[in-house]
Write an enzyme that holds these catalytic residues in place. Structure first.
Site, PDB file in Angstrom:
ATOM      1  N   CYS A  69      -4.513  13.019   7.479  1.00 46.86           N
ATOM      2  CA  CYS A  69      -5.151  12.060   6.480  1.00 46.86           C
ATOM      3  C   CYS A  69      -6.696  11.972   7.117  1.00 46.86           C
ATOM      4  CB  CYS A  69      -4.939  10.590   7.020  1.00 46.86           C
ATOM      5  SG  CYS A  69      -5.178   9.259   6.007  1.00 46.86           S
ATOM      6  N   CYS A  73      -9.537   5.490  10.510  1.00 46.28           N
ATOM      7  CA  CYS A  73      -8.993   4.395  11.203  1.00 46.28           C
ATOM      8  C   CYS A  73      -8.935   4.596  12.872  1.00 46.28           C
ATOM      9  CB  CYS A  73      -7.613   3.742  10.553  1.00 46.28           C
ATOM     10  SG  CYS A  73      -7.616   3.763   8.628  1.00 46.28           S
ATOM     11  N   CYS A  76      -5.480   5.070  14.368  1.00 44.81           N
ATOM     12  CA  CYS A  76      -4.279   5.905  13.944  1.00 44.81           C
ATOM     13  C   CYS A  76      -4.135   7.328  14.355  1.00 44.81           C
ATOM     14  CB  CYS A  76      -4.622   5.823  12.356  1.00 44.81           C
ATOM     15  SG  CYS A  76      -3.225   6.554  11.614  1.00 44.81           S
ATOM     16  N   CYS A 113      11.439   1.513   4.226  1.00 49.86           N
ATOM     17  CA  CYS A 113       9.945   1.774   4.075  1.00 49.86           C
ATOM     18  C   CYS A 113       9.457   3.192   4.220  1.00 49.86           C
ATOM     19  CB  CYS A 113       9.099   0.613   5.107  1.00 49.86           C
ATOM     20  SG  CYS A 113       9.457  -0.801   5.220  1.00 49.86           S
ATOM     21  N   CYS A 144      10.434  -0.495  -0.024  1.00 47.32           N
ATOM     22  CA  CYS A 144       8.996  -0.309   0.314  1.00 47.32           C
ATOM     23  C   CYS A 144       8.208   0.982   0.387  1.00 47.32           C
ATOM     24  CB  CYS A 144       8.728  -1.243   1.835  1.00 47.32           C
ATOM     25  SG  CYS A 144       7.122  -1.807   2.094  1.00 47.32           S
ATOM     26  N   CYS A 204       3.444  -6.875   0.973  1.00 49.17           N
ATOM     27  CA  CYS A 204       3.567  -6.806   2.504  1.00 49.17           C
ATOM     28  C   CYS A 204       2.281  -6.450   3.005  1.00 49.17           C
ATOM     29  CB  CYS A 204       4.684  -5.550   2.502  1.00 49.17           C
ATOM     30  SG  CYS A 204       4.652  -5.568   4.530  1.00 49.17           S
ATOM     31  N   ARG A 276       6.860 -10.137  10.328  1.00 47.89           N
ATOM     32  CA  ARG A 276       7.411  -9.041  11.081  1.00 47.89           C
ATOM     33  C   ARG A 276       6.957  -8.673  12.245  1.00 47.89           C
ATOM     34  NH1 ARG A 276       7.443  -5.120   7.387  1.00 47.89           N
ATOM     35  NH2 ARG A 276       9.008  -6.049   6.176  1.00 47.89           N
TER      36      ARG A 276
END
Ligand code: SAM
Ligand code: DTB
Ligand code: SF4
Length: 342
Positions: A69, A73, A76, A113, A144, A204, A276
């Site tokens: 990616c 972040c 991550c 998801c 999702c 979400c 969650r």
């Protein structure tokens, strides 16, 4: 020499009507500051007004496009900027996704998801994702996706495919955000959330705690989410999973009881949301997870993997739910707990 006091007369264009926030940060800090037993009691009261307190939603995650990616972040393992050992892969073929979805359903999952390590999807990816959504939904699972930022056109395509939920996290408080991510703005996230909401896809949206933020900054994150109008249907609260090679590896972990407080305050401020208990459960132990359910968590990620890191295995989760006398959403419930509004 006498001087006149300076008086500022705003011109009409300088006068803004600011809508009062439903949840000022100070009020959320005050909740977090409550004695633990008092906070949990209040959260339980709110929880029982809207939900059966013995029932948990099971959401299974699948990484449909892993690693490589372009974003930075700091938490991550999938960012290409960090050496974490996660290898970049191409988007999964449809049959692999369907096989995983069928397995999830066979294990009793409610929701499936699909996550992708993208800043945003490319148009050529969209057709594949739309097909995945259609086919997973046809299995009778809630769908999702979490694919990064979305344009209006992409949101419409996902809506057309029948997507139920879109996950896009605010991650942390606005004032802490720049310590964690530099490649996209907080406002970009809010814009995507607004497009998703306007298209009629359920939202979400949650964040991560345990990244070195203060209690006030945790309150700032909850305020951002709870003041969305309307607030999200699903709120994932992640405890940072520390991965070697990421900048946040080695940060001081959050006290587990402070994590429970965060769950309780999410429940109180967003009474009808599915809160969650998300990443970080494997490191938490049963007692803290049990306290999170008492604090109003009523959803978990279910399956031995999150996206790239581990999660408790299915047998361990089944055993924990049994031990606590809890049931998966949609399985037999005690009529005593039937509530009108969930
Ligand atoms: N790339 C898309 C995006 O960022 O919107 C979707 C996938 S991304 C992995 C989804 C979310 O996973 C992030 O927003 C973050 O909240 C959470 N996450 C990622 N790494 C994590 C970690 N190490 N610990 C806890 N949560 C994490
Ligand atoms: C969310 O809030 N947490 C999930 C899901 N949404 C996509 C992701 C957690 C990822 C944890 C790190 C990993 O497994 O790579
Ligand atoms: Fe990329 Fe999402 Fe990971 Fe950020 S959280 S690096 S956008 S996969």
């Amino acid at each position: 020499m006498s001087s006149q006091p300076l008086v500022f007369h705003p011109t009409p264009s300088a006068v803004k009507t600011v809508k009062a926030e439903k949840w000022p940060v100070d009020e959320i800090v005050a909740l977090l500051d409550l004695p633990f037993t008092e906070l949990l009691f209040r959260a339980q009261q709110v929880h029982r007004e809207h939900f059966n307190p013995t029932e948990v939603e099971l959401a299974t995650l699948l990484s449909i496009k892993t690693g490589g990616c372009s974003e930075d972040c700091g938490y991550c393992p999938q960012s290409s900027k960090y050496d974490t050992g996660v290898e970049a892969q191409k988007i999964l073929p449809l049959d692999t996704v369907l096989k995983a979805a069928k397995e999830a359903k066979a294990h009793g999952a409610n929701r499936f998801c699909m996550g992708a390590a993208w800043r945003e999807p490319k148009d050529r990816d969209m057709e594949k994702v739309e097909e995945m959504v259609r086919e997973v939904k046809a299995l009778g699972l809630e769908t999702c996706c979490t694919l990064g930022m979305l344009s209006e056109d992409q949101v419409e395509k996902l809506k057309g495919a029948g997507l139920d939920y879109y996950n896009h996290n605010l991650d942390t408080a606005p004032e802490f955000y720049n310590n964690i991510i530099s490649t996209r703005e907080y406002q970009d996230r809010l814009d995507t959330l607004e497009r998703v909401r306007n298209a009629g896809i359920k939202v979400c949206c949650g964040g991560i705690v345990g990244m070195g933020e203060s209690r006030r900054q945790r309150a700032g994150l909850i305020a951002q989410i709870a003041n969305l109008d309307p607030y999200p249907e699903s709120v994932p609260v992640n405890n940072l999973v520390q991965v070697e090679g990421t900048p946040l590896h080695g940060v001081e972990p959050i006290d587990p009881l402070e994590f429970v407080r965060t769950i309780a305050v999410a429940r109180i401020t967003m009474p009808k949301a599915r809160v969650r208990l998300s990443a970080g459960r494997r490191e938490m132990g049963e007692a803290i997870q049990a306290l999170c359910f008492v604090a109003g968590a009523n959803s978990i990620f279910y399956g031995e993997k999150l996206l790239t890191t581990g999660n408790p295995d299915i047998d361990a989760d089944r055993a924990l739910l049994d031990k606590l006398g809890m049931k998966a959403k949609g399985t037999a419930v005690d009529a005593h707990y039937e509530v009108a509004s969930s």
